[in-house]
Enzyme design. Structure first.
Site, PDB file in Angstrom:
ATOM      1  N   SER A  54       0.707   1.884  -2.754  1.00 38.20           N
ATOM      2  CA  SER A  54      -0.409   2.348  -1.744  1.00 38.20           C
ATOM      3  C   SER A  54      -1.678   1.934  -2.223  1.00 38.20           C
ATOM      4  CB  SER A  54      -0.174   3.894  -1.141  1.00 38.20           C
ATOM      5  OG  SER A  54       0.323   4.293  -0.276  1.00 38.20           O
TER       6      SER A  54
ATOM      7  N   ASP B 267      -8.514   3.354   6.003  1.00 35.47           N
ATOM      8  CA  ASP B 267      -7.662   4.155   4.590  1.00 35.47           C
ATOM      9  C   ASP B 267      -8.123   3.513   3.608  1.00 35.47           C
ATOM     10  OD1 ASP B 267      -5.677   5.543   3.432  1.00 35.47           O
ATOM     11  OD2 ASP B 267      -4.366   4.667   4.112  1.00 35.47           O
TER      12      ASP B 267
ATOM     13  N   HIS C  97      -5.995   7.475   1.156  1.00 37.37           N
ATOM     14  CA  HIS C  97      -5.152   8.894   0.896  1.00 37.37           C
ATOM     15  C   HIS C  97      -4.388   8.236  -0.334  1.00 37.37           C
ATOM     16  CE1 HIS C  97      -1.972   5.676   1.478  1.00 37.37           C
ATOM     17  NE2 HIS C  97      -1.087   6.109   1.073  1.00 37.37           N
TER      18      HIS C  97
END
Length: 264
Positions: free
Chosen positions: A209, A113, A68
């Site tokens: 992230s 992910d 992402h």
């Protein structure tokens, strides 16, 4: 904010509410300042000149991060900062020559992910820059084992980013307990693992992230998503590297071969 779900698209610099998924751009909450020599595999993934995500150096020419963080943009939009305790200065900058994200990743589920970045100019190793091994295929972290998460993400939910690299130590959470915590709205798949403290207060959050979760000096997880940050009832959710190790190895080989063949 609808259902208090914060969606932070670091690559776009947008925040919006959603009833479907509390996805990443996770941060370090309840951590401590460290210097890069304590996590020399940590890198800043920069999008058009600004820190957007964390990443992990697993070879001189390969960075592992979250899908992402890089999905839908070109390699030339990204650079990697290595060898610095600060995401905005020092260290060395490297261009990204190519990238690949898992074809089964989607924002709705946050499953699979994971992405890899190929650097046309390999980094120079030293005290502040070093690759880390990845965990073996299908290996498991025992429940309660200590893991280490690092990054430059927000230090509190809705707060700002620190300038200095942060580290937090969190135990691995049983998958069934994690799935129950997020049920029935969000699914914990076999390609995810959870970590956090029962009392809350320690977690990754916005800005972390794509960064590393390390277990016994090996990359075991990638900061992916969570509901809020450091909430006692909701552990942080990480991409499980051991479940996707074969995909990573295959695509590292494919990226390298692709650019070797282009020379001829």
């Amino acid at each position: 904010m609808t259902n208090s779900l914060l969606i932070c698209f670091t690559i776009l610099g947008l925040a919006a509410s959603s009833p479907t998924k509390p996805i990443g751009d996770i941060r370090i909450v309840g951590g401590e300042d460290i210097v890069i020599t304590e996590a020399p595999y940590q890198v800043s993934v920069m999008f058009r000149g600004a820190h957007s995500c964390g990443g992990t150096l697993v070879a001189a020419d390969i960075v592992v991060t979250a899908a992402h963080c890089v999905m839908s943009f070109a390699p030339e939009d990204y650079r990697i900062r290595v060898g610095s305790s600060f995401h905005q200065r020092d260290g060395m900058l490297y261009d990204v020559g190519d990238l690949a994200w898992h074809p089964d990743f989607n924002f709705a589920s946050m499953d699979n992910d994971i992405a890899i970045l190929w650097l046309p100019k390999p980094v120079m190793f030293g005290d502040t820059v070093e690759a880390i091994e990845m965990v073996e295929t299908n290996s498991e972290i025992p429940d309660g084992d200590i893991t280490i998460v690092t990054g430059w993400g927000h230090m509190e939910e809705g707060g700002g980013n620190p300038s200095v690299l942060q580290r937090v130590i969190v135990p691995k959470i049983n998958e069934a307990a994690c799935a129950e915590a997020y049920s029935p709205i969000y699914a914990i798949t076999p390609r995810m693992l959870c970590a956090g403290t029962p009392e809350g207060g320690k977690d990754a959050c916005q800005g972390d992230s794509g960064g590393p979760l390390v277990h016994k000096k090996k990359l075991a997880g990638i900061v992916s998503w969570g509901l809020g940050c450091a909430r006692p009832e909701y552990p942080g959710v990480y991409t499980k590297v051991s479940a996707l190790r074969e995909w990573v190895d295959e695509n590292i080989t494919n990226l390298r071969l692709k650019h070797i063949l282009r020379r001829f």
